[in-house]
Write a protein that holds these residues in place. Structure first.
Motif, short mmCIF file in Angstrom:
data_model
loop_
_atom_site.label_atom_id
_atom_site.label_comp_id
_atom_site.label_asym_id
_atom_site.label_seq_id
_atom_site.Cartn_x
_atom_site.Cartn_y
_atom_site.Cartn_z
N ARG A 179 0.85 -1.20 0.00
CA ARG A 179 0.00 0.00 0.00
C ARG A 179 0.88 1.25 0.00
NH1 ARG A 179 -4.20 -0.15 4.68
NH2 ARG A 179 -2.29 -0.37 5.85
N ASN A 180 1.89 1.24 0.84
CA ASN A 180 2.84 2.36 0.90
C ASN A 180 4.23 1.85 0.59
OD1 ASN A 180 1.05 4.51 1.91
ND2 ASN A 180 0.84 3.14 3.65
N ARG A 181 4.94 2.61 -0.22
CA ARG A 181 6.31 2.23 -0.53
C ARG A 181 7.17 2.44 0.72
NH1 ARG A 181 9.71 4.12 -5.87
NH2 ARG A 181 11.62 3.06 -5.23
N ILE A 209 1.85 -13.83 -0.56
CA ILE A 209 0.88 -12.84 -0.05
C ILE A 209 1.10 -12.59 1.45
CG2 ILE A 209 -1.58 -12.31 0.23
CD1 ILE A 209 -2.17 -14.30 -2.03
N HIS A 210 1.28 -11.30 1.80
CA HIS A 210 1.49 -10.93 3.21
C HIS A 210 0.71 -9.69 3.61
CE1 HIS A 210 4.38 -14.08 3.55
NE2 HIS A 210 4.86 -13.69 2.38
N VAL A 211 -0.48 -9.52 2.99
CA VAL A 211 -1.35 -8.39 3.37
C VAL A 211 -2.44 -8.91 4.31
CG1 VAL A 211 -1.02 -6.96 1.31
CG2 VAL A 211 -2.74 -8.78 1.26
N PRO A 212 -2.99 -8.03 5.16
CA PRO A 212 -4.11 -8.49 5.98
C PRO A 212 -5.36 -8.65 5.12
CG PRO A 212 -3.69 -6.16 6.31
CD PRO A 212 -2.61 -6.64 5.41
N ASN A 237 0.30 -18.46 -0.09
CA ASN A 237 -0.54 -17.65 0.80
C ASN A 237 -0.46 -18.14 2.24
OD1 ASN A 237 -2.32 -15.82 1.85
ND2 ASN A 237 -4.16 -16.71 0.93
N THR A 238 0.18 -17.31 3.07
CA THR A 238 0.20 -17.58 4.52
C THR A 238 -0.51 -16.43 5.25
OG1 THR A 238 2.35 -16.51 4.74
CG2 THR A 238 2.36 -18.92 4.54
N ALA A 239 -1.23 -15.59 4.48
CA ALA A 239 -1.87 -14.41 5.11
C ALA A 239 -3.28 -14.76 5.57
CB ALA A 239 -1.84 -13.24 4.15
N ASP A 264 -1.50 -22.00 3.36
CA ASP A 264 -1.62 -22.28 4.79
C ASP A 264 -2.98 -21.83 5.31
OD1 ASP A 264 -0.64 -23.01 7.39
OD2 ASP A 264 -0.34 -20.89 7.83
N VAL A 265 -3.68 -21.05 4.48
CA VAL A 265 -4.94 -20.44 4.91
C VAL A 265 -5.99 -20.59 3.81
CG1 VAL A 265 -4.01 -18.78 6.58
CG2 VAL A 265 -3.94 -18.23 4.15
N PHE A 266 -7.25 -20.64 4.21
CA PHE A 266 -8.33 -20.97 3.29
C PHE A 266 -9.54 -20.09 3.56
CE2 PHE A 266 -5.51 -24.39 4.24
CZ PHE A 266 -5.13 -24.82 2.98
N ILE A 289 -0.69 -23.23 9.96
CA ILE A 289 0.35 -23.45 10.98
C ILE A 289 1.46 -22.40 10.90
CG2 ILE A 289 0.01 -25.92 11.36
CD1 ILE A 289 2.26 -26.40 9.24
N GLY A 290 1.15 -21.25 10.26
CA GLY A 290 2.16 -20.20 10.10
C GLY A 290 2.94 -19.90 11.38
N SER A 291 2.22 -19.72 12.47
CA SER A 291 2.89 -19.33 13.72
C SER A 291 3.12 -20.52 14.64
CB SER A 291 2.03 -18.30 14.46
OG SER A 291 0.80 -18.90 14.84
P1 NAP Z 1 2.11 -6.11 8.75
O1 NAP Z 1 3.46 -5.93 9.32
O2 NAP Z 1 1.03 -5.17 9.16
O3 NAP Z 1 2.25 -6.13 7.15
C1 NAP Z 1 1.17 -6.05 6.28
C2 NAP Z 1 1.62 -5.29 5.05
O4 NAP Z 1 0.54 -5.30 4.10
C3 NAP Z 1 1.99 -3.84 5.32
O5 NAP Z 1 3.15 -3.54 4.60
C4 NAP Z 1 0.78 -3.08 4.76
O6 NAP Z 1 1.08 -1.80 4.29
C5 NAP Z 1 0.40 -3.97 3.59
N1 NAP Z 1 -0.97 -3.73 3.15
C6 NAP Z 1 -2.07 -3.59 3.91
N2 NAP Z 1 -3.16 -3.42 3.12
C7 NAP Z 1 -2.71 -3.45 1.84
C8 NAP Z 1 -3.33 -3.32 0.59
N3 NAP Z 1 -4.65 -3.12 0.48
N4 NAP Z 1 -2.57 -3.42 -0.52
C9 NAP Z 1 -1.23 -3.59 -0.44
N5 NAP Z 1 -0.57 -3.70 0.74
C10 NAP Z 1 -1.31 -3.65 1.86
O7 NAP Z 1 1.53 -7.57 9.09
P2 NAP Z 1 2.37 -8.92 9.28
O8 NAP Z 1 2.73 -9.10 10.71
O9 NAP Z 1 3.44 -9.00 8.24
O10 NAP Z 1 1.20 -9.98 8.97
C11 NAP Z 1 0.57 -10.01 7.70
C12 NAP Z 1 -0.67 -10.90 7.74
O11 NAP Z 1 -0.27 -12.26 7.85
C13 NAP Z 1 -1.57 -10.70 8.97
O12 NAP Z 1 -2.50 -9.68 8.75
C14 NAP Z 1 -2.23 -12.04 9.15
O13 NAP Z 1 -3.49 -12.05 8.54
C15 NAP Z 1 -1.31 -13.02 8.43
N6 NAP Z 1 -0.69 -14.01 9.34
C16 NAP Z 1 -0.97 -15.32 9.18
C17 NAP Z 1 -0.36 -16.27 9.98
C18 NAP Z 1 -0.61 -17.74 9.78
O14 NAP Z 1 -0.66 -18.47 10.77
N7 NAP Z 1 -0.73 -18.21 8.56
C19 NAP Z 1 0.54 -15.88 10.97
C20 NAP Z 1 0.82 -14.53 11.12
C21 NAP Z 1 0.21 -13.58 10.28
P3 NAP Z 1 1.13 -0.49 5.25
O15 NAP Z 1 2.55 -0.46 5.72
O16 NAP Z 1 0.74 0.61 4.38
O17 NAP Z 1 0.15 -0.73 6.38
#
Ligand code: NAP
Length: 323
Positions: A179-181, A209-212, A237-239, A264-266, A289-291
């Motif tokens: 979203r932000n560079r 994929i690592h966006v919420p 996809n682990t997001a 990892d997610v569905f 099982i990401g975490s």
């Molecule tokens: P994070 O540090 O907040 O990183 C998310 C990134 O996505 C940030 O750079 C954010 O940009 C960017 N973003 C948000 N909305 C966007 C959009 N619409 N388009 C493009 N980029 C966008 O979060 P994280 O700790 O890396 O975790 C990421 C996600 O992983 C979590 O939200 C969670 O859902 C998932 N996760 C899953 C597991 C698992 O067990 N599989 C474990 C941990 C996390 P900004 O900097 O502008 O906000």
């Protein structure tokens, strides 16, 4: 003085429960997971603190039923299951668990990428089925090299950046879209280049994929996007599952519109063993099982308790969103 009441929508580590019992009157849901809505609606009414997990939907109506709720502490970094805006309005503190699970989740994303590209799970299935016929055939079970391939990271936050460091060590080329560079200094330190969304999807050999999951990222990857990706591309996809249109992904994998996926997610979890994804050889599946490492899960439990303690006192949790 009567102890404050805390409800957990499922159990946590013994040490965490012990810690909680010292301070609070606790109740742990032990039935169906995720907790049925009607049970949570009853429990939330009189509690001071709630410990919840992804897929426990804490929306505005749920919060409005709570008469004393001061703190919600989720055992996850994702907080898409909690209505943060409403919690803020009601002055309910919300704590979550970033940082401590970053390495573990980035490691899993990397493992899925390697597995899909080197076809490890597929090979395992072949051996178990008794279908390994010849050794060392020139065209047998050939995978793809990682080095020299372009890894496109969507969302260069904590986990995305950590994955970049791992991939750099494997001599992959790195690009990202977010979203932000991030700052030029950070890009330089990670050895990564910012690209447009269009370039990310058309030029990457692997997309991770690592966006919420938000209204902006809901079903971001659909049939239209899969058609634009390289035929040889792999999607990781682990997001959150809902960032992908799962039906479209099944078709794209079946028709070899893209080469493979590691998930990892569905969209809805858990998926059953009759889910169409389980019928495909070019996808590796993991049960969210990401975490899930011993060390990380313990840290998450400690942080969840600390966040709750602060929230119940009306203070800002160590990691907090909203109010
Ligand atoms: P994070 O540090 O907040 O990183 C998310 C990134 O996505 C940030 O750079 C954010 O940009 C960017 N973003 C948000 N909305 C966007 C959009 N619409 N388009 C493009 N980029 C966008 O979060 P994280 O700790 O890396 O975790 C990421 C996600 O992983 C979590 O939200 C969670 O859902 C998932 N996760 C899953 C597991 C698992 O067990 N599989 C474990 C941990 C996390 P900004 O900097 O502008 O906000």
């Amino acid at each position: 003085m009567q102890k404050k009441r805390v409800f957990l929508t499922r159990t946590l580590h013994d040490f965490a429960l012990k810690e909680l019992r010292k301070k609070y009157q606790i109740e742990v849901h032990s039935g169906k997971i995720p907790i049925p809505k009607n049970i949570l609606e009853k429990k939330i009414k009189n509690i001071d603190g709630l410990i919840c997990f992804p897929y426990d939907k804490i929306d505005d109506t749920m919060m409005d039923m709570a008469e004393n709720l001061k703190a919600i502490s989720t055992y996850s970094v994702g907080f898409d299951h909690v209505d943060i805006t409403h919690a803020k309005k009601k002055k309910i503190r919300v704590g979550y668990t970033p940082e401590v699970l970053t390495d573990a989740t980035a490691d899993l994303a990397f493992s899925l990428m390697m597995d899909v590209m080197r076809r490890v799970t597929e090979g395992d299935k072949i051996i178990r089925k008794g279908s390994w016929r010849q050794i060392y055939g020139a065209y047998d079970y050939v995978g793809l090299d990682l080095q020299g391939k372009t890894l496109g990271i969507l969302g260069l936050g904590r986990i995305g950046s950590t994955l970049a460091k791992r991939a750099k060590a494997f001599d992959m080329k790195l690009v990202y879209h977010s979203r932000n560079r991030v700052s030029k200094t950070r890009e330089k330190a990670l050895g990564i280049k910012y690209v447009s969304w269009e370039k990310l999807i058309t030029q990457s050999d692997v997309i991770s994929i690592h966006v919420p999951h938000t209204t902006q990222t809901d079903k971001l990857f659909d049939a239209k996007i899969f058609k634009k990706m390289k035929k040889s591309a792999v999607l990781i996809n682990t997001a959150r599952g809902k960032v992908i249109n799962e039906k479209d992904l099944v078709l794209a994998l079946k028709k070899n519109i893209i080469a493979g996926a590691g998930l990892d997610v569905f969209e809805t979890e858990p998926i059953s063993n009759t889910h169409p994804l389980t019928k495909l050889d070019n996808v590796v599946l993991a049960p969210h099982i990401g975490s899930s490492t011993k060390e990380t899960r313990e840290e998450m439990a400690r942080l969840t308790v600390k966040n709750l303690n602060l929230g119940i006192l009306g203070k800002k949790p160590i990691y907090s969103v909203g109010y």
